[in-house]
Design an enzyme around this catalytic site. Structure first.
Site, PDB file in Angstrom:
ATOM      1  N   ASP A 133     -25.661 -32.528 -37.427  1.00 12.18           N
ATOM      2  CA  ASP A 133     -24.969 -31.603 -36.511  1.00 12.18           C
ATOM      3  C   ASP A 133     -23.572 -31.253 -37.022  1.00 12.18           C
ATOM      4  OD1 ASP A 133     -24.664 -34.116 -33.818  1.00 12.18           O
ATOM      5  OD2 ASP A 133     -23.896 -34.109 -35.864  1.00 12.18           O
ATOM      6  N   HIS A 137     -22.517 -27.544 -37.464  1.00 14.70           N
ATOM      7  CA  HIS A 137     -21.270 -27.139 -36.808  1.00 14.70           C
ATOM      8  C   HIS A 137     -20.412 -26.343 -37.784  1.00 14.70           C
ATOM      9  CE1 HIS A 137     -17.686 -27.999 -34.075  1.00 14.70           C
ATOM     10  NE2 HIS A 137     -17.079 -27.712 -35.213  1.00 14.70           N
ATOM     11  N   GLU A 138     -20.241 -26.900 -38.992  1.00 19.29           N
ATOM     12  CA  GLU A 138     -19.320 -26.250 -39.936  1.00 19.29           C
ATOM     13  C   GLU A 138     -19.884 -24.942 -40.472  1.00 19.29           C
ATOM     14  OE1 GLU A 138     -16.878 -29.382 -39.046  1.00 19.29           O
ATOM     15  OE2 GLU A 138     -16.609 -27.300 -39.573  1.00 19.29           O
ATOM     16  N   HIS A 141     -19.411 -22.141 -38.044  1.00 15.64           N
ATOM     17  CA  HIS A 141     -18.092 -21.491 -38.066  1.00 15.64           C
ATOM     18  C   HIS A 141     -18.092 -20.341 -39.065  1.00 15.64           C
ATOM     19  CE1 HIS A 141     -15.636 -23.815 -35.351  1.00 15.64           C
ATOM     20  NE2 HIS A 141     -15.886 -24.948 -35.975  1.00 15.64           N
ATOM     21  N   TYR A 152      -9.170 -18.569 -33.258  1.00 15.48           N
ATOM     22  CA  TYR A 152      -9.277 -20.027 -33.099  1.00 15.48           C
ATOM     23  C   TYR A 152      -8.127 -20.587 -32.254  1.00 15.48           C
ATOM     24  CZ  TYR A 152     -10.986 -24.648 -34.522  1.00 15.48           C
ATOM     25  OH  TYR A 152     -11.526 -25.905 -34.551  1.00 15.48           O
ATOM     26  N   GLU A 161     -15.473 -22.972 -31.112  1.00 17.64           N
ATOM     27  CA  GLU A 161     -15.915 -24.363 -31.217  1.00 17.64           C
ATOM     28  C   GLU A 161     -17.251 -24.595 -30.505  1.00 17.64           C
ATOM     29  OE1 GLU A 161     -15.201 -27.446 -32.534  1.00 17.64           O
ATOM     30  OE2 GLU A 161     -14.189 -26.114 -33.966  1.00 17.64           O
ATOM     31  N   ASP A 172     -29.815 -29.922 -35.087  1.00 23.84           N
ATOM     32  CA  ASP A 172     -30.054 -31.362 -34.867  1.00 23.84           C
ATOM     33  C   ASP A 172     -30.681 -31.504 -33.478  1.00 23.84           C
ATOM     34  OD1 ASP A 172     -30.011 -34.097 -35.176  1.00 23.84           O
ATOM     35  OD2 ASP A 172     -27.863 -34.309 -34.807  1.00 23.84           O
ATOM     36  N   ASP A 174     -32.868 -33.033 -31.557  1.00 21.81           N
ATOM     37  CA  ASP A 174     -33.528 -34.067 -30.735  1.00 21.81           C
ATOM     38  C   ASP A 174     -32.700 -34.472 -29.523  1.00 21.81           C
ATOM     39  OD1 ASP A 174     -32.611 -36.912 -32.859  1.00 21.81           O
ATOM     40  OD2 ASP A 174     -31.550 -35.087 -32.289  1.00 21.81           O
ATOM     41  N   ASP A 175     -31.489 -33.973 -29.411  1.00 18.10           N
ATOM     42  CA  ASP A 175     -30.682 -34.309 -28.221  1.00 18.10           C
ATOM     43  C   ASP A 175     -29.611 -33.240 -28.033  1.00 18.10           C
ATOM     44  OD1 ASP A 175     -29.179 -36.836 -30.302  1.00 18.10           O
ATOM     45  OD2 ASP A 175     -28.499 -34.789 -29.986  1.00 18.10           O
ATOM     46  N   GLU A 180     -23.522 -37.993 -32.728  1.00 16.64           N
ATOM     47  CA  GLU A 180     -24.064 -39.273 -32.242  1.00 16.64           C
ATOM     48  C   GLU A 180     -24.390 -40.241 -33.367  1.00 16.64           C
ATOM     49  OE1 GLU A 180     -25.585 -36.421 -32.046  1.00 16.64           O
ATOM     50  OE2 GLU A 180     -27.437 -36.698 -33.185  1.00 16.64           O
ATOM     51  N   ASP A 221      -4.183 -29.005 -29.688  1.00 17.15           N
ATOM     52  CA  ASP A 221      -5.496 -28.604 -30.201  1.00 17.15           C
ATOM     53  C   ASP A 221      -5.706 -27.090 -30.105  1.00 17.15           C
ATOM     54  OD1 ASP A 221      -8.190 -28.906 -31.129  1.00 17.15           O
ATOM     55  OD2 ASP A 221      -8.930 -29.118 -29.065  1.00 17.15           O
ATOM     56  N   HIS A 226     -11.200 -27.842 -28.850  1.00 15.01           N
ATOM     57  CA  HIS A 226     -12.243 -28.874 -28.860  1.00 15.01           C
ATOM     58  C   HIS A 226     -12.414 -29.506 -27.482  1.00 15.01           C
ATOM     59  CE1 HIS A 226     -11.131 -28.834 -33.169  1.00 15.01           C
ATOM     60  NE2 HIS A 226     -12.408 -29.116 -33.356  1.00 15.01           N
TER      61      HIS A 226
HETATM   62  C1  LIG Z   1      -8.849 -28.715 -40.443  1.00 14.71           C
HETATM   63  C2  LIG Z   1      -8.970 -29.490 -39.156  1.00 14.71           C
HETATM   64  C3  LIG Z   1     -10.410 -29.501 -38.650  1.00 14.71           C
HETATM   65  C4  LIG Z   1     -10.752 -28.172 -38.008  1.00 14.71           C
HETATM   66  C5  LIG Z   1     -11.759 -28.462 -36.920  1.00 14.71           C
HETATM   67  C6  LIG Z   1     -13.194 -28.568 -37.475  1.00 14.71           C
HETATM   68  S1  LIG Z   1     -13.956 -27.011 -37.545  1.00 14.71           S
HETATM   69  C7  LIG Z   1     -14.037 -29.341 -36.491  1.00 14.71           C
HETATM   70  O1  LIG Z   1     -14.177 -28.931 -35.351  1.00 14.71           O
HETATM   71  N1  LIG Z   1     -14.624 -30.448 -36.964  1.00 14.71           N
HETATM   72  C8  LIG Z   1     -15.547 -31.163 -36.125  1.00 14.71           C
HETATM   73  C9  LIG Z   1     -16.230 -32.213 -36.996  1.00 14.71           C
HETATM   74  C10 LIG Z   1     -17.395 -32.799 -36.283  1.00 14.71           C
HETATM   75  C11 LIG Z   1     -18.487 -31.978 -35.924  1.00 14.71           C
HETATM   76  C12 LIG Z   1     -19.586 -32.534 -35.285  1.00 14.71           C
HETATM   77  C13 LIG Z   1     -19.617 -33.932 -34.989  1.00 14.71           C
HETATM   78  C14 LIG Z   1     -18.485 -34.755 -35.312  1.00 14.71           C
HETATM   79  C15 LIG Z   1     -17.382 -34.190 -35.956  1.00 14.71           C
HETATM   80  C16 LIG Z   1     -14.856 -31.799 -34.930  1.00 14.71           C
HETATM   81  O2  LIG Z   1     -15.367 -31.800 -33.831  1.00 14.71           O
HETATM   82  N2  LIG Z   1     -13.669 -32.376 -35.210  1.00 14.71           N
HETATM   83  C17 LIG Z   1     -12.932 -33.113 -34.150  1.00 14.71           C
HETATM   84  C18 LIG Z   1     -12.860 -34.573 -34.543  1.00 14.71           C
HETATM   85  C19 LIG Z   1     -11.528 -32.554 -34.000  1.00 14.71           C
HETATM   86  O3  LIG Z   1     -11.064 -31.880 -34.969  1.00 14.71           O
HETATM   87  O4  LIG Z   1     -10.934 -32.790 -32.937  1.00 14.71           O
HETATM   88 ZN   LIG Z   2     -15.202 -26.902 -35.477  1.00 13.80          ZN
END
Ligand SMILES: CCCCC[C@H](S)C(=O)N[C@@H](Cc1ccccc1)C(=O)N[C@@H](C)C(=O)O
Ligand SMILES: [Zn+2]
Length: 311
Positions: A133, A137-138, A141, A152, A161, A172, A174-175, A180, A221, A226
Site C-alpha cells: 500500500d 500510495h506513492e 500521487h 498539497y 493524500e 493492497d 485485503d483490508d 498495516e 502537516d 495526513h
Molecule cells: C517528503 C515528506 C513525505 C511526503 C508525504 C508522503 S507522500 C507520504 O504521505 N508518505 C506516506 C508513507 C506511507 C504510506 C502508506 C503507509 C505508511 C506510510 C505517509 O503516510 N507518511 C506519513 C508517515 C507522514 O508523512 O505523516
Molecule cells: Zn502521501
C-alpha cells in the site's frame, strides 16, 4: 549484446521469495523491467547511480529493492488493468523507485518524478518498501499530479493524500488499513479507512477524524493533509462497504464500482483547488455518469458524504 527481459527472483524484506521481470545486460542482471510502459526501474540510493541494483545472477538479495520493484509492477498493472492507464502520465512514463533513501527514514514519498523509500528506524516503521500500500500510495500521487494535481495543502491536500490512500487500499485489497504490515511499534496500522478513530494521529495526539466537524484546522502537516484525509477515506470506505455512521445509513456498492467512481472524479472533474464539497459533487457526477443518476451508486455517494458531514 542488447538488453533483454528476463524473469528474476528475489527475497523481500520479510524473507518472502518472489519472481519478477528484470533485465539481462552485459552479463549482469538489473532491476529494469522493459515489459511495462517505458520501464519500471528500481535503484539503490546509497550508491546513487541509476540502474545499479544489479546481480551477477538472477537472484536479488536486497529486500527493499526486491519489494519496491515487485510492488511497483503490481501497482503499474493495477492502473493498466483497472482503468487502462499506462503509468502515472498515461503515456508509459518510466516508473522509478529509489530504496534506502535517507538515514533510517520513517517515510516514503513521491517527489514529482520518482518514488523514494526509507528504511525506517525499526521502532516506528520497518523498511517502507515492504508495504504494497506504500508503493500504491506513492505511485497514486503521481497519478494525481498528472490529473487533478490537487494542491498539497488544506482540503485539496487532504484529498491528494486521501486518493493516495484510497488507491493504496484498492491495490493492497485485503483490508482497509494503510501501512498495516510495516508498523514496528505494535500499532494496528498507520491509518484505518474503516474506522479512522481506531488510531491516534501523532501530530495532534488525537484520533484521526471521521467527520468534517472533527477536522483539523491548524497549520501542522500543510494544514493536516495526513489528518483530514481520513474524512474522505471514511467516505470512500462507506461507499464501498456501507454502514451506519452518525445516524446516517449507507448502502455499500463494493470496491469495483467505488474505484471507478474515484478514478473518474479524479481524472475528469476535480481541479487543483478542489475542496471536500467539490469532492462530493465530483463523485456524485462520476457515479451518475457510470451507473445512472438514480442508481444505488449515486445514492451511496450522497449518503456517505452526508455521513461524514460533507455537503
Ligand atoms: C517528503 C515528506 C513525505 C511526503 C508525504 C508522503 S507522500 C507520504 O504521505 N508518505 C506516506 C508513507 C506511507 C504510506 C502508506 C503507509 C505508511 C506510510 C505517509 O503516510 N507518511 C506519513 C508517515 C507522514 O508523512 O505523516
Ligand atoms: Zn502521501
Amino acid at each position: 549484446n542488447t538488453a533483454h527481459d528476463v524473469t528474476a527472483f528475489g527475497t523481500g524484506v520479510f524473507g518472502d521469495r518472489k519472481m519478477f521481470e528484470a533485465q539481462a545486460f552485459e552479463g549482469k542482471f538489473r532491476l529494469f523491467d522493459v515489459t511495462r510502459g517505458d520501464g519500471v526501474v528500481t535503484y539503490d540510493n546509497t550508491t546513487g547511480t541509476n540502474l545499479d541494483v544489479f546481480s551477477l545472477n538472477k537472484m536479488f538479495k536486497d529486500g527493499s529493492a526486491v519489494d519496491a520493484h515487485a510492488n511497483a509492477q503490481i501497482t503499474y498493472d493495477y492502473y493498466q488493468d483497472t482503468f487502462g492507464r499506462d503509468s502515472v502520465d498515461d503515456n508509459g512514463q518510466v516508473l522509478i523507485s529509489a530504496v534506502h533513501v535517507g538515514n533510517n527514514w520513517n517515510n516514503a514519498s513521491w517527489n514529482g518524478r520518482q518514488m523514494s523509500y526509507g528504511d525506517g528506524d525499526g521502532l516506528r516503521f520497518h523498511p517502507l518498501a515492504a508495504g504494497l500500500d506504500v508503493a500504491a500510495h506513492e505511485m497514486s500521487h503521481g497519478v494525481v499530479q498528472h490529473t487533478a494535481n490537487l494542491i498539497y495543502r488544506g482540503e485539496s491536500g487532504a484529498l491528494n493524500e486521501s486518493f493516495a490512500d484510497i488507491f493504496g487500499a484498492m491495490v493492497d485489497r485485503d483490508d482497509w488499513l494503510i501501512g498495516e504490515n510495516i508498523m514496528a511499534d505494535g500499532t494496528l496500522a498507520l491509518r484505518s479507512m474503516e474506522d479512522p478513530t481506531d488510531l491516534i494521529e501523532r501530530r495532534t495526539e488525537a484520533p484521526y477524524p471521521d467527520h468534517w466537524s472533527k477536522r483539523y484546522t491548524g497549520t501542522l502537516d500543510n494544514g493536516g493533509v495526513h489528518i483530514n484525509s481520513s474524512i474522505n477515506n471514511k467516505a470512500a470506505y462507506l461507499i464501498s462497504e456501507g454502514g451506519d455512521h452518525f445516524d446516517v445509513a449507507v448502502n455499500g456498492i463494493g470496491r469495483d464500482k467505488t474505484e471507478q467512481i474515484y478514478y473518474r472524479a479524479l481524472s475528469l472533474y476535480l481541479t487543483r483547488s478542489s475542496d471536500f464539497s467539490m469532492m462530493r459533487e465530483a463523485a456524485i457526477q462520476a457515479a451518475g455518469d457510470l451507473y445512472g443518476s438514480d442508481s444505488d451508486a449515486v445514492a451511496a455517494v450522497e449518503q456517505a458524504y452526508s455521513a461524514v458531514g460533507v455537503y
